[in-house]
Write an enzyme that holds these catalytic residues in place. Sequence first.
Site, PDB file in Angstrom:
ATOM      1  N   GLU A  44       4.127   9.033  -0.634  1.00 52.30           N
ATOM      2  CA  GLU A  44       2.507   9.013  -1.080  1.00 52.30           C
ATOM      3  C   GLU A  44       2.195  10.419  -1.721  1.00 52.30           C
ATOM      4  O   GLU A  44       1.595  10.661  -2.811  1.00 52.30           O
ATOM      5  CB  GLU A  44       1.903   8.839   0.065  1.00 52.30           C
ATOM      6  CG  GLU A  44       0.343   8.781  -0.469  1.00 52.30           C
ATOM      7  CD  GLU A  44      -0.659   8.318   0.607  1.00 52.30           C
ATOM      8  OE1 GLU A  44       0.102   7.909   1.837  1.00 52.30           O
ATOM      9  OE2 GLU A  44      -1.931   8.272   0.626  1.00 52.30           O
ATOM     10  N   ASP A  80      -2.227  14.344   6.975  1.00 54.02           N
ATOM     11  CA  ASP A  80      -1.786  12.882   6.407  1.00 54.02           C
ATOM     12  C   ASP A  80      -0.637  13.254   5.322  1.00 54.02           C
ATOM     13  O   ASP A  80      -0.800  13.161   4.175  1.00 54.02           O
ATOM     14  CB  ASP A  80      -3.075  12.685   5.454  1.00 54.02           C
ATOM     15  CG  ASP A  80      -2.881  11.243   5.110  1.00 54.02           C
ATOM     16  OD1 ASP A  80      -1.800  10.428   5.584  1.00 54.02           O
ATOM     17  OD2 ASP A  80      -3.892  10.745   4.261  1.00 54.02           O
ATOM     18  N   ARG A 109     -11.227  17.788   9.899  1.00 55.71           N
ATOM     19  CA  ARG A 109     -10.451  16.538  10.035  1.00 55.71           C
ATOM     20  C   ARG A 109      -9.280  16.801  10.861  1.00 55.71           C
ATOM     21  O   ARG A 109      -8.498  15.984  11.443  1.00 55.71           O
ATOM     22  CB  ARG A 109     -10.042  15.882   8.606  1.00 55.71           C
ATOM     23  CG  ARG A 109      -9.116  14.865   8.718  1.00 55.71           C
ATOM     24  CD  ARG A 109      -9.033  14.301   7.413  1.00 55.71           C
ATOM     25  NE  ARG A 109      -7.954  13.389   7.285  1.00 55.71           N
ATOM     26  CZ  ARG A 109      -7.491  12.502   6.231  1.00 55.71           C
ATOM     27  NH1 ARG A 109      -8.451  12.566   5.104  1.00 55.71           N
ATOM     28  NH2 ARG A 109      -6.384  12.041   6.218  1.00 55.71           N
ATOM     29  N   GLU A 159     -10.248   4.801   8.996  1.00 57.30           N
ATOM     30  CA  GLU A 159     -10.516   4.323   7.685  1.00 57.30           C
ATOM     31  C   GLU A 159     -11.016   2.819   7.354  1.00 57.30           C
ATOM     32  O   GLU A 159     -10.593   2.079   6.806  1.00 57.30           O
ATOM     33  CB  GLU A 159      -9.253   4.520   6.888  1.00 57.30           C
ATOM     34  CG  GLU A 159      -8.943   5.949   6.945  1.00 57.30           C
ATOM     35  CD  GLU A 159      -7.557   6.094   6.207  1.00 57.30           C
ATOM     36  OE1 GLU A 159      -6.672   5.140   5.813  1.00 57.30           O
ATOM     37  OE2 GLU A 159      -7.359   7.266   5.662  1.00 57.30           O
ATOM     38  N   ARG A 164      -2.012   3.555  16.812  1.00 58.24           N
ATOM     39  CA  ARG A 164      -1.857   4.842  15.811  1.00 58.24           C
ATOM     40  C   ARG A 164      -3.029   5.777  16.175  1.00 58.24           C
ATOM     41  O   ARG A 164      -4.169   5.384  16.656  1.00 58.24           O
ATOM     42  CB  ARG A 164      -2.013   4.495  14.367  1.00 58.24           C
ATOM     43  CG  ARG A 164      -0.644   3.708  14.158  1.00 58.24           C
ATOM     44  CD  ARG A 164      -0.775   3.238  12.852  1.00 58.24           C
ATOM     45  NE  ARG A 164      -0.214   4.470  11.704  1.00 58.24           N
ATOM     46  CZ  ARG A 164      -0.932   4.634  10.700  1.00 58.24           C
ATOM     47  NH1 ARG A 164      -2.169   4.111  10.408  1.00 58.24           N
ATOM     48  NH2 ARG A 164      -0.565   5.538   9.746  1.00 58.24           N
ATOM     49  N   GLU A 166       0.910  -1.202   0.009  1.00 57.54           N
ATOM     50  CA  GLU A 166      -0.020  -0.064   0.004  1.00 57.54           C
ATOM     51  C   GLU A 166       0.864   1.297  -0.117  1.00 57.54           C
ATOM     52  O   GLU A 166       1.837   1.539   0.769  1.00 57.54           O
ATOM     53  CB  GLU A 166      -0.820   0.047   1.015  1.00 57.54           C
ATOM     54  CG  GLU A 166      -1.717   1.301   1.326  1.00 57.54           C
ATOM     55  CD  GLU A 166      -3.048   0.857   1.937  1.00 57.54           C
ATOM     56  OE1 GLU A 166      -3.407  -0.304   2.421  1.00 57.54           O
ATOM     57  OE2 GLU A 166      -3.941   1.999   2.398  1.00 57.54           O
ATOM     58  N   GLU A 171       5.183   9.583  13.815  1.00 54.21           N
ATOM     59  CA  GLU A 171       5.342   9.087  12.516  1.00 54.21           C
ATOM     60  C   GLU A 171       5.638   9.815  11.195  1.00 54.21           C
ATOM     61  O   GLU A 171       4.773  10.863  11.051  1.00 54.21           O
ATOM     62  CB  GLU A 171       4.062   8.313  12.456  1.00 54.21           C
ATOM     63  CG  GLU A 171       4.051   7.140  11.132  1.00 54.21           C
ATOM     64  CD  GLU A 171       2.403   6.502  11.048  1.00 54.21           C
ATOM     65  OE1 GLU A 171       2.215   5.774  12.181  1.00 54.21           O
ATOM     66  OE2 GLU A 171       2.026   6.592  10.007  1.00 54.21           O
TER      67      GLU A 171
HETATM   68  O1  GCW Z   1      -2.284   8.445   4.012  1.00 51.98           O
HETATM   69  C1  GCW Z   1      -3.232   7.602   4.134  1.00 51.98           C
HETATM   70  C2  GCW Z   1      -2.995   6.493   3.185  1.00 51.98           C
HETATM   71  C3  GCW Z   1      -3.370   5.321   3.412  1.00 51.98           C
HETATM   72  C4  GCW Z   1      -3.013   4.668   4.627  1.00 51.98           C
HETATM   73  C5  GCW Z   1      -3.404   5.703   5.854  1.00 51.98           C
HETATM   74  C6  GCW Z   1      -2.803   5.243   7.379  1.00 51.98           C
HETATM   75  C7  GCW Z   1      -2.132   2.518   5.366  1.00 51.98           C
HETATM   76  O2  GCW Z   1      -3.594   7.101   1.666  1.00 51.98           O
HETATM   77  O3  GCW Z   1      -3.193   4.338   2.335  1.00 51.98           O
HETATM   78  O4  GCW Z   1      -3.317   3.340   4.942  1.00 51.98           O
HETATM   79  O5  GCW Z   1      -2.879   7.023   5.506  1.00 51.98           O
HETATM   80  O6  GCW Z   1      -1.832   5.801   7.429  1.00 51.98           O
HETATM   81  O7  GCW Z   1      -3.455   4.583   7.558  1.00 51.98           O
END
Ligand code: GCW
Length: 720
Positions: free
Chosen positions: A416, A388, A359, A309, A342, A183, A410
């Site tokens: 990404e 994110d 968010r 998620e 997390r 992923e 983290e």
């Molecule tokens: O940034 C987002 C990503 C997801 C990821 C999530 C996370 C593993 O798009 O793909 O899932 O964060 O950190 O859990």
Amino acid sequence: MTDVHPAWLPPEAFRAIGSRRTLVLGDGPLVETVRAEVAQACARYDGTVAAPGDEADLVLALTTATPLPPAAQALLDEPADAASGAATGAASGTASGAASGAASGAVGGLGDEGYVLARLGGVTVVLADAPAGLLYGLFHVVRLGEQAFGADRPARAHRPAMRRRMLDHWDNIDVHPVMGQVERGYSGGSIFWRDGAAAGDLTRVRAYARLLAATGVNAISVNNVNVHATEAHLLTDRLGDVAAIADAVRPYGIRVHLSVNFASPIALGGLATADPLDEDVRAWWAATTERVYATIPDFGGYVVKADSEGQPGPFAYGRTHADGANLLAGVLAPYGGVVHWRAFVYNHRQDWRDRSTDRARAAFDHFAPLDGQFHDNAIVQVKHGPLDFQTREPVSPVIAAMPATRLAVELQVTQEYTGQQRHVCYLAPMWREVLGFRPWGQDGPDVAALATGGQAVSRSLADGGRPADGGGLADGGGLVAVSNVGDDRYWTGHPLAQANLYAFGRLAWVPGLDPTALLDEWIGLTFAAGPDREALGRTLHEMMDGSWRTYERYTAPLGVGFMVRPGHHYGPDVDGYEYTPWGTYHFADRDGVGVDRTRATGTGYTGQYPQPWSEVYESLDTCPDELLLFFHHVPYGHVLQSGSTVIQHIYDTHFAGAEQAAQTRLRWEKAEGLVDPALWARVKERLDEQVRSAEEWRDQVNAYFFRKSGVPDAHGRRIH
Ligand code: GCW
């Protein structure tokens, strides 16, 4: 492995050691690793592995070994403060490293991983109290190369700032229909898993562990935090596969952790519930964990993404995240394991019409009230920013809000949102900014200190004092990052993205390292010495030092974030997320753009920061330009601190960023012949895509804002 790039450990990196006489003293598996490394280098470069009593140029010894050769004994006998100098760990000596390690002590107080390095009377000596320290000391000598054998150097103790320096892999065993095998992976398939099973041949995994050890990383998690059906079984009937990985990485001082699914008691245990307060649930986790430790005695612990998620979590049972984390912490505690829990918890089914939900607030709102409720071996793992892993975000306010909790920060090494390893984007400068951010202002601790010594900082808060600098105290949660490695020949897809992996480990050991000096280290190790290296080094610095800011210039402006294509997150799509449930909006209209997160008129997010930042971000007069649209909704004509208007800034930075991407390619084109042709070609191919993509970003973002605002570019450049 013959076709795999050696990254920062080519044989050449061991020349200085391999051509000399080295004595290794001590016992234990990690000392054997050191011995084997030295023997291999000597076999290649005609040096010798010395026997006790022989003359040696380099002595690597445990402090408990007897008898020590005279130089080592002299170092051991030095008064404590002579050997406890601030350790930068930098090869060049130009890196501005913060003092690392525990509060006091020299030889004898080095801990599990520390070492002292000196050169006295023509002998280079590394002493460590424990075998892992010897391994890290060896790699320090590798970094120094010939410099390790020059003039005498005073004794310096080196200890890691962070106790846990960890890479998380978002690898799946099965190839996921949408996400692929890894992923957010941009470097091919997984090195751990292949075709629905364990990789079998773990040569690659061993080589990876060796690379990581050379940077100082000491923990990995081996499967995706989104734990799907097949991968959930790694905890039980597929545990043997995890044990095999643990065996492969153990000789390099690396412990294995596993991502687990919170609903495992249901999915794997046949129970009706996964309620963290249910006795049967607890018994199932206890029995399961007992089996894990019977199979892997040095197992690191669990990583959990819960209520995030779509992943299951304690909310389904009306329980808190402390309840969930403590359940797992409780069953891990008898074995010395930890749970990384997390904090990436937010509503991903938000109504975009609702401007009050934010968010960015979510992690704080969920976790800050739980401060003090987590067990000691529960580590709350917080993404460095509130959203994110965007190219530019403020530091997450959660990091300052839980002084009585062990927090890990983290980062995302996998790119990404920063070009997916098709764009050059050296991330150490961003991470340095994050680690150096001081939530309470100049006199308070920085983020690195909080991740290093969270509990110590909390104690000083509880004593009624100002938060003291916790640097060097060992109770924090450490530094974690999502790895960018796959089974690609260059490990990281883009060969230059290796530098990010390297820099992560080094910053987790010494958070104060200077990114430019760090890049020097990586270049020095990775590329062969020779007449061309200086020119190549210059080129790489020109291409990489400022590459994060270049990327920032041609993508989403002024900290507003996203504007990427939904799903795969590559390339521009300004409104791609605008009317979706994901909570990542920019709110551009004909009059202005940005998210009002003020207390006065917005979502109140600025109030999650302590002073001075809650004021700094709240006010348009003081909010830093690069975060303006993260915190404020402003008209296009708003004048930035820089003196430019928002709209003109958007045009200028996008033209400049795309132009800089083209310059970067030009520099590389001129470097043809300075590096291996295959590596050169791989980077060139990526740069072609970067230039194309940067132009696309430029044109879409500029056209979008021109059409919204109707304001022409002051310089009359072409906007489509
Ligand atoms: O940034 C987002 C990503 C997801 C990821 C999530 C996370 C593993 O798009 O793909 O899932 O964060 O950190 O859990």
